[in-house]
Scaffold this motif. Structure first.
Motif, PDB file in Angstrom:
ATOM      1  N   TYR A 219       0.860  -1.193   0.000  1.00 27.01           N
ATOM      2  CA  TYR A 219       0.000   0.000   0.000  1.00 27.01           C
ATOM      3  C   TYR A 219       0.886   1.229   0.000  1.00 27.01           C
ATOM      4  N   ALA A 220       0.518   2.232  -0.802  1.00 27.72           N
ATOM      5  CA  ALA A 220       1.266   3.486  -0.879  1.00 27.72           C
ATOM      6  C   ALA A 220       0.361   4.659  -0.506  1.00 27.72           C
ATOM      7  N   TYR A 221       0.838   5.464   0.424  1.00 26.41           N
ATOM      8  CA  TYR A 221       0.148   6.703   0.792  1.00 26.41           C
ATOM      9  C   TYR A 221       0.716   7.836  -0.044  1.00 26.41           C
ATOM     10  N   ASN A 222      -0.155   8.574  -0.723  1.00 24.09           N
ATOM     11  CA  ASN A 222       0.253   9.687  -1.581  1.00 24.09           C
ATOM     12  C   ASN A 222      -0.116  11.006  -0.910  1.00 24.09           C
ATOM     13  N   ALA A 223       0.875  11.838  -0.663  1.00 25.85           N
ATOM     14  CA  ALA A 223       0.679  13.073   0.097  1.00 25.85           C
ATOM     15  C   ALA A 223      -0.094  14.113  -0.717  1.00 25.85           C
ATOM     16  N   PRO A 224      -0.886  14.966  -0.042  1.00 16.92           N
ATOM     17  CA  PRO A 224      -1.644  16.014  -0.737  1.00 16.92           C
ATOM     18  C   PRO A 224      -0.727  17.042  -1.402  1.00 16.92           C
ATOM     19  N   ILE A 225      -1.243  17.672  -2.444  1.00 14.86           N
ATOM     20  CA  ILE A 225      -0.527  18.737  -3.151  1.00 14.86           C
ATOM     21  C   ILE A 225      -1.302  20.030  -2.941  1.00 14.86           C
ATOM     22  N   LYS A 226      -0.661  21.003  -2.341  1.00 15.65           N
ATOM     23  CA  LYS A 226      -1.322  22.274  -2.049  1.00 15.65           C
ATOM     24  C   LYS A 226      -0.737  23.381  -2.912  1.00 15.65           C
ATOM     25  N   ASP A 227      -1.456  24.505  -2.972  1.00 18.76           N
ATOM     26  CA  ASP A 227      -1.021  25.673  -3.748  1.00 18.76           C
ATOM     27  C   ASP A 227      -0.732  25.295  -5.203  1.00 18.76           C
ATOM     28  N   VAL A 228      -1.660  24.591  -5.818  1.00 21.71           N
ATOM     29  CA  VAL A 228      -1.472  24.153  -7.198  1.00 21.71           C
ATOM     30  C   VAL A 228      -1.548  25.330  -8.166  1.00 21.71           C
ATOM     31  N   ASP A 229      -2.636  26.111  -8.100  1.00 24.06           N
ATOM     32  CA  ASP A 229      -2.806  27.304  -8.936  1.00 24.06           C
ATOM     33  C   ASP A 229      -2.704  26.963 -10.429  1.00 24.06           C
ATOM     34  N   GLN A 230      -3.550  26.026 -10.873  1.00 27.33           N
ATOM     35  CA  GLN A 230      -3.568  25.599 -12.267  1.00 27.33           C
ATOM     36  C   GLN A 230      -5.006  25.577 -12.781  1.00 27.33           C
ATOM     37  N   PRO A 242      -4.358  13.070  -3.724  1.00 29.43           N
ATOM     38  CA  PRO A 242      -4.322  11.803  -4.465  1.00 29.43           C
ATOM     39  C   PRO A 242      -4.801  10.647  -3.585  1.00 29.43           C
ATOM     40  N   GLY A 243      -5.503   9.730  -4.169  1.00 31.19           N
ATOM     41  CA  GLY A 243      -5.936   8.571  -3.404  1.00 31.19           C
ATOM     42  C   GLY A 243      -4.801   7.606  -3.166  1.00 31.19           C
ATOM     43  N   GLY A 244      -4.895   6.825  -2.114  1.00 32.61           N
ATOM     44  CA  GLY A 244      -3.896   5.808  -1.841  1.00 32.61           C
ATOM     45  C   GLY A 244      -3.933   4.707  -2.901  1.00 32.61           C
ATOM     46  N   THR A 245      -2.852   3.924  -2.979  1.00 30.56           N
ATOM     47  CA  THR A 245      -2.736   2.899  -4.006  1.00 30.56           C
ATOM     48  C   THR A 245      -2.409   1.544  -3.384  1.00 30.56           C
ATOM     49  N   PHE A 246      -3.234   0.542  -3.687  1.00 26.80           N
ATOM     50  CA  PHE A 246      -2.963  -0.836  -3.304  1.00 26.80           C
ATOM     51  C   PHE A 246      -2.325  -1.555  -4.488  1.00 26.80           C
ATOM     52  N   SER A 247      -1.300  -2.349  -4.229  1.00 28.25           N
ATOM     53  CA  SER A 247      -0.613  -3.049  -5.311  1.00 28.25           C
ATOM     54  C   SER A 247      -0.517  -4.539  -5.001  1.00 28.25           C
TER      55      SER A 247
END
Length: 338
Positions: A219-230, A242-247
Motif C-alpha cells: 500500500y502506498a500513501y500519496n501526500a496532498p498537493i497544495k497551492d497548485v494554482d492551475q 491523491p488517493g492511496g494505491t494498493f498493489s
C-alpha cells in the motif's frame, strides 16, 4: 495511464515472462541441466541468482556489497481525452456532441538503480530515472529527470531451504520530475507524479526446483498537493488529494538451465478516488485500476552477469498498451566491496 510515477517506478523494476508449456521430455531435460554435478554450484542457488537478477525487489545483498543496475523501458499509452461537450438544439431536441483529443504517448525511461547491503538482511536502494516522452498526436515532447525513489528491503528471518522467504519493504517517492500540476496542459508533458509517496509491503518467494514462485502486496500513501494554482476545465485548481494505491503482483520464474530462464508475472494497482479543490467548488475523481502482464527472458552472458529482456501489455483502460524493456548489471571499477 491511470497509475503513474514511481511509486510504481519505486515499487517497482519487475519479473516478467511467459507461461511455458513443455512436454515431459523437455521438463526432464531442464531438470537434468539443473541437477548438481561435482563441478557445479548448487542448483537452487543458481536458480535463485537467476530469479534475483530478474526481480531486483526480492534481492538482498550481503553487508558491504554494492551493485549498480541499468534498465531501459519503453511504454505506449493511447487514450482519448474529452475536451468539451457541445449542446445544440435540433427541432426542440437537445443534441450532444463530444469533442475529444486523441493522445498517443511514447515514454522512454533510462533508469539507474544503486543497491547497498547495510546488513546481511537489510538492503538500501536508490533509483534515478531519466525520461524522454513524446505525444505523437499533439506533437509534444519532454526530456527530463523522473521521480527519484529510495527503498529499504528487510528480511527478518533466515532463509531455510524448502521454505518460503519473506521480505518487507518501504519505498519513498520524491517529486523530482516534471509535475502534471505545474505544467501548461496544452503544450507540456509531465515526467512525474507531482507528490511525495510512502509505500509499505511484503514480498514472498519460494523455490521449487526448477521453479521460483513469488508474490507481493503493498500500500502506498500519496501526500496532498497544495497551492497548485492551475486552470483545469475552466476552473482554478488549488489543491489535490491523491488517493492511496494498493498493489499486488504474482508470478513464477522457470530456469531451463544455468544460462537461460523464463518468467511471467501479473501486476495490478488500484488507486482510490482522488479529491480536488477548486476556487469555487470541490469534487472527486474516479477510482482507477491498472493491470499488466509481463514476460521475460533471462540470459547469463558471463558468470556474474545476467541480462533480462521483457515485454508486456496492459489489461485495463488505465494501463499502458505496450511495454518493452531490458536490464543488466553495470560493472564499474571500484564499485564492488573489497
Amino acid at each position: 495511464m491511470g497509475v503513474r510515477g514511481l511509486a510504481w517506478l519505486a515499487i517497482i523494476s519487475l519479473v516478467s515472462a511467459g507461461q511455458v508449456y513443455a512436454e515431459e521430455s523437455s521438463v526432464e531435460q531442464a531438470r537434468e541441466a539443473l541437477s548438481k554435478k561435482d563441478d557445479d554450484a548448487d542448483s537452487a542457488k543458481a536458480l535463485e541468482e537467476v530469479f534475483q537478477a530478474a526481480e531486483q525487489s526480492y534481492t538482498l545483498l550481503k553487508k558491504g556489497e554494492r551493485t549498480l543496475t541499468y534498465g531501459f523501458d519503453y511504454s505506449l499509452t493511447r487514450d482519448m481525452a474529452i475536451q468539451t461537450v457541445r449542446v445544440a438544439e435540433n427541432n426542440g431536441t437537445s443534441v450532444y456532441s463530444v469533442i475529444g483529443q486523441s493522445e498517443a504517448q511514447h515514454s522512454f525511461t533510462n533508469a539507474f538503480t544503486f543497491d547497498y547491503g547495510v546488513w546481511d538482511n537489510l538492503t538500501f536502494s536508490v533509483r534515478l530515472p531519466l525520461i524522454a516522452k513524446y505525444d505523437t498526436e499533439r506533437d509534444l515532447d519532454v526530456y527530463s529527470i523522473g521521480d527519484l525513489s529510495t527503498s529499504l528491503r528487510w528480511q527478518p528471518w533466515n532463509s531455510v531451504r524448502g521454505k518460503p522467504v519473506t521480505t518487507f519493504y518501504a519505498n519513498l517517492g520524491l517529486p523530482t520530475g516534471e509535475s502534471p500540476y505545474d505544467i501548461n496542459l496544452d503544450r507540456d508533458l509531465s515526467t512525474g507524479n507531482g507528490y511525495y509517496s510512502l509505500g509499505l509491503g511484503a514480498n514472498v518467494s519460494h523455490i521449487l526446483d526448477p521453479v521460483v514462485l513469488f508474490g507481493s502486496f503493498g500500500y502506498a500513501y500519496n501526500a496532498p498537493i497544495k497551492d497548485v494554482d492551475q486552470v483545469r476545465g475552466g476552473r482554478l485548481l488549488e489543491e489535490v488529494h491523491p488517493g492511496g494505491t494498493f498493489s499486488l503482483s504474482m508470478g513464477f520464474a522457470y530456469a531451463l538451465s544455468y544460462d537461460v530462464s523464463l518468467a511471467t508475472s501479473y501486476q495490478m494497482a488500484h488507486s482510490l478516488k482522488p479529491k480536488f479543490r477548486f476556487a469555487d467548488v470541490s469534487g472527486e475523481g474516479n477510482e482507477q485500476t491498472s493491470a499488466v502482464m509481463n514476460f521475460s527472458l533471462g540470459l547469463r552472458t558471463s558468470p556474474d552477469r545476467i541480462v533480462n529482456v521483457n515485454a508486456g501489455f496492459g489489461l485495463t483502460e488505465d494501463s499502458p498498451d505496450v511495454l518493452l524493456g531490458f536490464s543488466m548489471p553495470l560493472d564499474i571499477k571500484g564499485l564492488k566491496a573489497r
